[in-house]
Scaffold this motif. Structure first.
Motif, mmCIF file in Angstrom:
data_model
loop_
_atom_site.group_PDB
_atom_site.id
_atom_site.type_symbol
_atom_site.label_atom_id
_atom_site.label_comp_id
_atom_site.label_asym_id
_atom_site.label_seq_id
_atom_site.Cartn_x
_atom_site.Cartn_y
_atom_site.Cartn_z
ATOM 1 N N GLU A 1 -2.337 6.636 -5.014
ATOM 2 C CA GLU A 1 -3.797 6.776 -5.066
ATOM 3 C C GLU A 1 -4.303 6.626 -6.499
ATOM 4 N N GLU A 2 -3.516 7.161 -7.441
ATOM 5 C CA GLU A 2 -3.995 7.185 -8.824
ATOM 6 C C GLU A 2 -3.926 5.821 -9.498
ATOM 7 N N LEU B 1 1.803 1.916 -3.428
ATOM 8 C CA LEU B 1 0.699 2.076 -4.371
ATOM 9 C C LEU B 1 0.200 3.520 -4.331
ATOM 10 N N ARG C 1 -10.248 11.931 -13.060
ATOM 11 C CA ARG C 1 -9.417 13.143 -13.104
ATOM 12 C C ARG C 1 -10.234 14.345 -13.547
ATOM 13 N N ARG D 1 -6.906 3.250 1.574
ATOM 14 C CA ARG D 1 -6.596 2.733 0.238
ATOM 15 C C ARG D 1 -7.133 1.321 0.058
ATOM 16 N N ASP E 1 -10.190 6.186 -15.014
ATOM 17 C CA ASP E 1 -9.199 7.094 -14.455
ATOM 18 C C ASP E 1 -9.345 8.490 -15.043
ATOM 19 N N THR F 1 -5.434 -0.942 -10.503
ATOM 20 C CA THR F 1 -5.225 -2.145 -9.693
ATOM 21 C C THR F 1 -6.544 -2.844 -9.400
ATOM 22 N N ILE G 1 -4.991 3.183 -7.996
ATOM 23 C CA ILE G 1 -6.010 2.329 -7.384
ATOM 24 C C ILE G 1 -7.060 1.851 -8.388
ATOM 25 N N PRO G 2 -7.598 2.733 -9.260
ATOM 26 C CA PRO G 2 -8.586 2.208 -10.221
ATOM 27 C C PRO G 2 -8.027 1.097 -11.096
ATOM 28 N N LEU H 1 -9.899 0.172 -2.640
ATOM 29 C CA LEU H 1 -9.660 -0.992 -3.488
ATOM 30 C C LEU H 1 -10.857 -1.939 -3.424
ATOM 31 N N LEU I 1 0.833 -1.209 0.000
ATOM 32 C CA LEU I 1 0.000 0.000 0.000
ATOM 33 C C LEU I 1 0.861 1.251 0.000
ATOM 34 N N PHE J 1 -13.966 -0.454 -5.268
ATOM 35 C CA PHE J 1 -13.791 -0.595 -6.722
ATOM 36 C C PHE J 1 -14.008 -2.041 -7.151
#
Lengths: 205, 251
Positions: A34-35, A32, B210, B144, B206, A40, A37-38, B148, A29, B151
């Motif tokens: 934050e950006e 890793l 953004r 985090r 992503d 992964t 995360i999607p 995860l 972690l 998602f």
């Protein structure tokens, strides 16, 4: 196959597995972004979806573990990815266990992470066919590693399990071959279609 | 979300409880269950799990499918234990003999594995993943890891549908899955295709995030405070578990 339920392992083994898995997750972690995360999470979701499919093997069928392939594509993020998937599986399906979550995470993630660490750079550079062979061998070894770790967790828990654990290792042999083949063909496909997927994850991209 | 109960949604008494209460309760129940040493303790834990199942409103038919899955996995161990653990024979046929300690070990595993699965299912099976994520976050899981998980919950059903479509397309083209190299190549391509599609989807997600100025944090609804029902349930369960531990130690 590698999901040990609650009520089988001894206390010290459960605690040790929990500590080791927590260490792996914490390290991953920290690395890793934050950006990432999607990316992964969505890739983990793809692996999760595939592992739910039964692959036919003659009259029987197996579920793929995909540890080696995950290690190659996700790197150390395989630790949190496996943890989260196993947590969801045990909570939603009662499959696996809550107390054995740490042991199961460690048993699947460590061999995958090692394969990723050792082979990912070479596979990123290699040609499609060479990469396929490397990934196939790596994935078969990751399955063997997971099988060994499962057997070791059982054997360390109680002497009663020692003999059974040895026999259980043998049941991983067919999965080793199949997973090696599927992972090899998969990498050869990805190499041709989207090779950047197998490039080492760019830091802070 | 389709990850939750596969059947119709059940209005269970546990639904009124806070997700944190249910998580902590399930974890302590499983911990006590796996710590049982005596046969009477293990039987009592299984009975308690059956009571929880009754309270949860899930039917035995719904859970037996899950149990079968677990048993299917453990069969190897359960068959091997009586044959491999040394001890006085209980039954013997030909070169094989089932030892008494081996059978006892197998029985104790069956009892505690089932008790643990039933406890987990009855308390957590109907918990929506979103509530689970929020509860885990407020119990101290790193953000985090929670992101995860959220998602994964969101995209796993989507990608499972995508995988199903790919498999159906394979079947439509006459794929039979026989034991030969072509099968493994096809599955390799299937996994590869799914990975390529999912990473392309991740790029789109992503970009969209953004676009909306994602800064690494998701707004999460605050937890409501624990209610009287939570405390009542927690205290009752703690008393029952203490009694269970007492029974196990002194029997």
């Amino acid at each position: 196959m590698a999901h040990i339920p609650d009520g089988v392992l001894s206390g010290p083994v459960l605690v040790a597995g929990g500590v080791l898995a927590a260490g792996g997750i914490a390290l991953a972690l920290r690395r890793l972004d934050e950006e990432e995360i999607p990316r992964t999470a969505i890739l983990s979701a793809a692996f999760f979806a595939v592992s739910l499919f039964a692959v036919p093997v003659g009259p029987s069928s197996v579920h793929l573990l995909l540890g080696g392939l995950m290690g190659l594509i996700l790197g150390s993020a395989i630790f949190p990815a496996i943890f989260v998937a196993l947590l969801l599986q045990s909570v939603m399906f009662g499959f696996g266990g809550l107390t054995s979550l740490g042991v199961n995470t460690f048993n699947i993630a460590l061999p995958g992470a090692l394969v990723g660490m050792l082979l990912a750079p070479a596979i990123a550079r290699a040609s499609a066919s060479r990469a396929a062979v490397l990934a196939g061998i790596g994935s078969a070894l990751a399955v063997a590693g997971t099988g060994t770790l499962v057997a070791v967790s059982l054997a360390l828990s109680s002497n009663d399990y020692a003999a059974s654990a040895k026999v259980m290792i043998a049941t991983y042999l067919p999965l080793m071959c199949i997973e090696g083949l599927v992972a090899g063909f998969c990498v050869s496909f990805v190499k041709k279609v989207k090779p950047e997927l197998l490039a080492p994850v760019p830091a802070g991209a | 979300m389709s990850l939750a109960a596969s059947g119709a949604r059940i209005v269970a008494p546990f639904e009124a409880l806070d997700a944190r209460t249910r998580l902590v309760a399930a974890l302590s129940l499983v911990l006590v269950t796996v710590s049982m040493r005596s046969l009477s303790g293990q039987v009592a834990a299984l009975l308690l799990a059956l009571v929880m199942l009754r309270l949860s409103g899930l039917s035995l038919a719904q859970t037996s499918r899950r149990l079968l899955h677990v048993e299917g996995f453990m069969i190897a161990l359960l068959v091997l234990l009586p044959l491999t653990v040394p001890g006085p024979a209980l039954l013997s046929f030909g070169p094989f003999s089932m030892s008494q300690p081996g059978v006892a070990r197998a029985v104790s595993i069956i009892l505690s594995v089932n008790a643990a699965v039933l406890s987990t299912l009855s308390l957590l099976h109907t918990l929506e993943p979103v509530r689970l994520g929020r509860a885990l976050a407020s119990l101290g899981l790193p953000s985090r890891l929670v992101h995860l998980m959220m998602f994964l919950v969101r995209y796993q059903s989507l990608l499972r549908d995508e995988a199903t479509r790919l498999v159906e397309a394979m079947r439509a083209r006459g794929f039979a899955g026989r034991l030969r190299m072509h099968t493994w190549r096809t599955y390799g391509n299937l996994v590869g295709m799914l990975l390529v599609r999912s990473v392309e989807r991740a790029e789109r997600v992503d970009e969209a995030m953004r676009c909306r100025g994602f800064s690494g944090r998701f707004p999460m609804r605050a937890n409501r405070p624990l209610t009287r029902a939570d405390w009542r349930f927690g205290c009752a369960l703690a008393a029952v578990l203490a009694a269970l531990v007492g029974l196990d130690r002194f029997s």
